[in-house]
Design a protein around this motif. Structure first.
Motif, short mmCIF file in Angstrom:
data_model
loop_
_atom_site.label_atom_id
_atom_site.label_comp_id
_atom_site.label_asym_id
_atom_site.label_seq_id
_atom_site.Cartn_x
_atom_site.Cartn_y
_atom_site.Cartn_z
N VAL A 1 67.91 96.75 56.32
CA VAL A 1 67.02 96.61 57.33
C VAL A 1 67.96 96.85 58.28
N ASP A 2 67.78 97.86 59.48
CA ASP A 2 68.58 98.39 60.19
C ASP A 2 68.26 97.63 61.55
N LEU A 3 67.36 96.92 61.73
CA LEU A 3 67.68 96.34 63.02
C LEU A 3 66.49 94.87 63.32
N VAL A 4 66.90 93.83 63.81
CA VAL A 4 66.25 92.38 64.15
C VAL A 4 66.03 92.43 65.33
N VAL A 5 64.99 91.57 65.58
CA VAL A 5 64.09 91.32 66.69
C VAL A 5 64.42 89.79 66.65
N GLU A 6 65.21 88.73 67.47
CA GLU A 6 65.29 87.36 67.44
C GLU A 6 64.60 86.95 68.84
N VAL A 7 62.73 86.15 68.48
CA VAL A 7 61.84 85.27 69.06
C VAL A 7 61.55 84.17 69.25
N ILE A 8 62.56 83.73 68.13
CA ILE A 8 62.23 81.71 67.79
C ILE A 8 63.13 81.06 69.01
N GLY A 9 64.31 81.77 69.71
CA GLY A 9 64.53 80.59 70.43
C GLY A 9 65.29 80.24 69.87
N GLY A 10 65.86 78.93 71.09
CA GLY A 10 66.76 77.67 71.21
C GLY A 10 67.81 78.09 70.55
N ILE A 11 69.08 77.01 70.36
CA ILE A 11 70.52 77.87 70.16
C ILE A 11 70.61 78.35 68.05
N GLU A 12 70.16 76.64 67.01
CA GLU A 12 70.65 77.10 65.90
C GLU A 12 68.54 77.04 65.28
N PRO A 13 68.28 77.76 64.13
CA PRO A 13 69.80 78.63 63.34
C PRO A 13 69.08 80.07 64.64
N ALA A 14 69.56 80.72 65.54
CA ALA A 14 68.81 81.01 66.11
C ALA A 14 70.46 82.40 65.90
N ARG A 15 71.41 81.52 66.31
CA ARG A 15 72.86 82.12 67.24
C ARG A 15 73.04 82.58 65.16
N VAL B 1 67.86 92.45 69.00
CA VAL B 1 67.06 92.37 70.27
C VAL B 1 67.23 90.73 70.32
N THR B 2 66.83 90.01 70.75
CA THR B 2 66.53 89.36 71.72
C THR B 2 66.00 89.21 72.96
N ALA B 3 65.48 87.52 72.76
CA ALA B 3 64.86 87.35 74.31
C ALA B 3 65.33 85.90 74.27
N ASN B 4 66.22 85.69 73.73
CA ASN B 4 66.83 84.23 73.86
C ASN B 4 67.77 83.95 74.95
N LYS B 5 67.20 83.51 75.78
CA LYS B 5 67.53 82.93 77.38
C LYS B 5 69.10 81.94 76.71
N ALA B 6 68.27 80.92 75.81
CA ALA B 6 69.43 79.52 76.02
C ALA B 6 70.86 79.78 75.47
N LEU B 7 70.48 80.67 73.64
CA LEU B 7 72.03 80.62 73.41
C LEU B 7 72.90 81.62 74.06
#
Length: 441
Positions: free
Chosen positions: A79-93, A107-113
């Motif tokens: 894996v070279d690149l990760v896109v995080e779009v699950i949201g929330g603090i954990e387990p996203a962090r 790349v993330t869309a996680n405004k709260a984190l």
């Protein structure tokens, strides 16, 4: 390590396959040829992490790519690149930190984190020399973070004011244009899919506050968290507030406001003021014309002047568009063995308490209709060093209503004035208190 002439596919792991994640997967498949041409190498899906394998999804994920093991997915060597779009603090962090530790750009869309613990993520990315991009975290498809971070890097931004939550803008727009009450407008927003079953994050301003913190951090090169943002929601906005706004040629919007404030004393330091609250703005202001669930951000800078960014601020496809834009950038950087812009917090400006923030008030006061009331009310404002800009009186039998708009004063002085008025014998009720923005003194 990739090189510019290396055509090896870059493998992408997507964390989350909801409304945004599913559209990211679709765009990766539908636009694979164009993306490869823009990057110089193909992008391939390595896996899509989900909570449940059998959940219904908006797009079909290629066989064998779905997994419930997000931890294992981000740690894979291929894996070279990760896109995080699950949201929330954990387990996203934890997942983002693990991806960075394993050499992936994120790349993330996680405004709260980002608003709660962005520095931890930025420091982790810096440590391993990888990118952390997050354009989709604020205002969906609208390109606003990159202009602040890159296009305006040679300028001095002094103010950012925006409508950054589509749900609340839809509700307030319906209250203004259709005469709907708050509950009725909220119900319509839920029926149309603009509001969640539990709309608290939107209507109480939490979503906008997280975005305001991100905007302020970028605009003023200082670390600002959601906890630093003064926050008020729209649940107390009434039809009377809307009527008062119309009477003064204004409209009510939930605004995210970030300002660079001058020193409060000679030789002092500049500070940052960041707040989210409903406010009246003149109908002549560009933000007043933002309708329905759209977003807009108005930026003021010393050299460029006034800039307006407008568009759909939410939704699966618009947000996925911003995600893919970031993905192309970090993929290009990874192939060239370079990095993009990193966190800029050199200014380290303090956040001004809300009480010291300078603003203006609109106050509607129900009073006894008798001689001396207007003078007494004016004296209450003067006692707290708040000057009056306009006063309008409407008689209604034995009582009357005074509608006052103040000049600029500290928020603490204005709040103290309102408290003083509430304790006056001739004041029956303070029927409306709202800040006023977007109009010069």
């Amino acid at each position: 390590m990739e090189t510019a002439g290396d055509q090896r596919p870059l493998r992408v792991a997507v964390l989350g396959c909801g409304s945004v994640g599913s559209q990211v997967v679709r765009l990766l498949q539908d636009q694979s040829g164009d993306l490869a041409a823009r990057i110089g190498a193909p992008l391939e899906l390595a896996g899509v992490a989900v909570r449940r394998l059998d959940a219904p999804r908006e797009v079909e994920v290629p066989p064998g790519l779905l997994t419930t093991d997000a931890t294992g997915l981000v740690a894979r060597d291929d894996v070279d690149l990760v896109v995080e779009v699950i949201g929330g603090i954990e387990p996203a962090r934890t997942l983002i930190l693990s991806a960075l530790e394993h050499g992936c750009s994120v790349v993330t869309a996680n405004k709260a984190l980002l608003a709660e613990d962005g520095p931890t993520l930025f420091e982790a990315a810096e440590k391993v020399g990888r990118d952390l991009y997050y354009e989709a975290a604020v205002a969906g498809a609208i390109p606003i973070l990159r202009p602040l971070r890159e296009s305006l890097a040679g300028d001095r931004v002094t103010r950012v004011i925006g409508i950054v939550n589509g749900t609340t803008n839809f509700i307030l727009d319906k209250m203004d244009t259709a005469g709907s009450g708050f509950a009725e407008a909220l119900e319509e927003a839920q029926e149309l899919g603009y509001a969640e079953a539990d709309p608290t994050a939107d209507v109480e301003g939490f979503d906008a506050a997280a975005k305001a913190a991100i905007l302020a951090s970028l605009a003023f090169h200082s670390r600002v968290t959601a906890a630093d943002v003064h926050r008020e929601g729209i649940t107390d906005v009434t039809a009377a507030d809307m009527a008062s706004a119309r009477a003064m040629g204004a409209v009510v919007k939930l605004l995210a406001i970030a300002e660079l404030r001058p020193p409060t004393e000679p030789g002092g330091d500049e500070t940052v003021a960041v707040r989210v609250h409903p406010a009246m703005i003149p109908r002549s202001h560009p933000l007043a014309s933002v309708r329905e669930a759209y977003n807009a951000v108005f930026v003021e800078s010393e050299a460029a002047g006034q800039l307006m960014f407008y568009g759909p601020g939410a939704g699966g496809a618009p947000t996925a568009s911003a995600v893919l834009g970031d993905l192309v950038t970090v993929a290009r950087n990874q192939r060239a063995s370079t990095r993009g812009m990193v966190e800029s917090a050199y200014a380290d400006r303090a956040v001004l308490p809300m009480g010291e923030t300078v603003t203006r008030y609109h106050v509607a006061i129900d009073v006894d209709d008798r001689t001396g009331v207007l003078a007494a009310v004016a004296a209450a404002f003067a006692e707290h060093d708040v000057s009056l800009r306009t006063v309008r009186q409407e008689g209604r039998g034995d009582d009357a209503q005074l509608v006052v708009v103040s000049h600029e004063a500290t928020d603490a002085a204005l709040a103290a004035t309102v408290a003083h008025l509430q304790g006056m014998e001739m004041v029956r009720e303070i029927s409306s208190v709202m800040r006023v923005e977007g109009e010069s003194e």
